[in-house]
Design a protein around this motif. Structure first.
Motif, PDB file in Angstrom:
ATOM      1  N   GLU A  15       0.829  -1.212   0.000  1.00  0.00           N
ATOM      2  CA  GLU A  15       0.000   0.000   0.000  1.00  0.00           C
ATOM      3  C   GLU A  15       0.862   1.261   0.000  1.00  0.00           C
ATOM      4  N   TYR A  16       1.901   1.267   0.807  1.00  0.00           N
ATOM      5  CA  TYR A  16       2.812   2.417   0.878  1.00  0.00           C
ATOM      6  C   TYR A  16       3.520   2.640  -0.455  1.00  0.00           C
ATOM      7  N   ARG A  19       1.121   4.019  -2.954  1.00  0.00           N
ATOM      8  CA  ARG A  19       0.783   5.411  -2.655  1.00  0.00           C
ATOM      9  C   ARG A  19       1.884   6.363  -3.107  1.00  0.00           C
ATOM     10  N   LYS A  20       3.110   5.922  -3.028  1.00  0.00           N
ATOM     11  CA  LYS A  20       4.223   6.759  -3.489  1.00  0.00           C
ATOM     12  C   LYS A  20       4.214   6.936  -5.009  1.00  0.00           C
ATOM     13  N   ARG A  44      -6.315  -2.086  -8.298  1.00  0.00           N
ATOM     14  CA  ARG A  44      -4.949  -1.810  -8.736  1.00  0.00           C
ATOM     15  C   ARG A  44      -4.341  -2.960  -9.533  1.00  0.00           C
ATOM     16  N   LEU A 177       6.069  11.670  -2.455  1.00  0.00           N
ATOM     17  CA  LEU A 177       5.508  10.929  -3.577  1.00  0.00           C
ATOM     18  C   LEU A 177       6.382  11.127  -4.814  1.00  0.00           C
ATOM     19  N   ALA A 183       3.232  13.943   1.628  1.00  0.00           N
ATOM     20  CA  ALA A 183       1.971  13.456   2.174  1.00  0.00           C
ATOM     21  C   ALA A 183       2.257  12.786   3.511  1.00  0.00           C
ATOM     22  N   HIS A 185       1.658   9.576   6.019  1.00  0.00           N
ATOM     23  CA  HIS A 185       1.321   8.154   5.891  1.00  0.00           C
ATOM     24  C   HIS A 185       1.514   7.484   7.242  1.00  0.00           C
TER      25      HIS A 185
END
Length: 231
Positions: A15-16, A19-20, A44, A177, A183, A185
């Motif tokens: 997930e991380y 997100r990046k 995804r 990102l 952002a 997290h």
């Protein structure tokens, strides 16, 4: 560029990375965890995520895999001392592949995370033999040999991360990102935590890393440890 999440578990690291803004190839031997994460990341899959239900080993084929019934993150190819206890462990036969072959098939790595419960050094040996050296890598280090292989691969800068302390140390943590924006997290339990520029602290030299490895519990507290390495 691709991030390889080797030992995906519940998908918190995946997930991380998504997100990046990276494409992710997530690798997990446990079919139940793969089914769960395919539901979690259904939107995804096939876009910027591929989940491979395969165990990373020194040779392609099949291998016996021990699934911990209560703590699936402890599942392993290494026969545990109480492997015969059916209340704790369930045995599966799972397909295996070399990490080097997976990387050749899916693209050049930007970052590789390896957390495969005491088989980590074998995955590193495979990359070294295949002359694949990701610019950055993070490996769970149950044994000193992990650091030794990283040094032999040519890595020169190191950081230690206490996995047990990740949720506390990296709550509402600033990450950058791919588009350059910042952002916040949250890294929950079972996350490996940030990598690269998202990971605070100074890089250690090779000699300093060797010295601190032997005193890591004194320096960094009790828990399991990942070694982050960069060229």
């Amino acid at each position: 560029m691709v991030i390889y999440d080797v030992g995906m578990h519940s998908g918190n690291d995946t997930e991380y990375y998504l997100r990046k803004g990276y494409k992710v190839v997530a690798i997990e031997a446990n079919p139940e965890l793969c089914a769960m994460t395919r539901r979690r990341f259904a939107d995804r899959l096939g876009v910027d995520l591929e989940i491979l239900n395969v165990g990373v080993a020194m040779a392609p084929g099949e291998q016996e895999f021990f699934v911990h019934k209560k703590k699936p993150g402890l599942s392993t190819f290494v026969p545990p001392h109480d492997a015969a206890d059916g209340e704790v462990w369930r045995r599966l036969t799972v397909p295996t592949a070399r990490l080097s072959d997976i990387i050749r098939a899916h693209g050049e790595p930007h970052f590789v995370k390896i957390d495969i419960e005491r088989s980590d050094v074998h995955a590193l040996d495979d990359l070294r033999n295949a002359a694949i050296t990701p610019p950055q890598i993070a490996v769970e280090a149950h044994v000193f040999d992990v650091l030794v292989v990283l040094l032999r691969m040519g890595y020169a800068r190191f950081k230690f991360v206490n996995g047990a302390q990740v949720p506390r140390h990296f709550r509402n943590h600033k990450i950058r990102l791919r588009d350059g924006t910042l952002a916040e997290h949250n890294f929950p339990r079972s996350s490996s935590g940030p990598f690269g520029d998202d990971l605070p602290g100074e890089w250690l030299t090779a000699s300093k890393a060797v010295y601190l490895y032997h005193g890591r519990h004194i320096m960094f507290g009790d828990g399991w440890f990942d070694i982050h390495a960069a060229m």
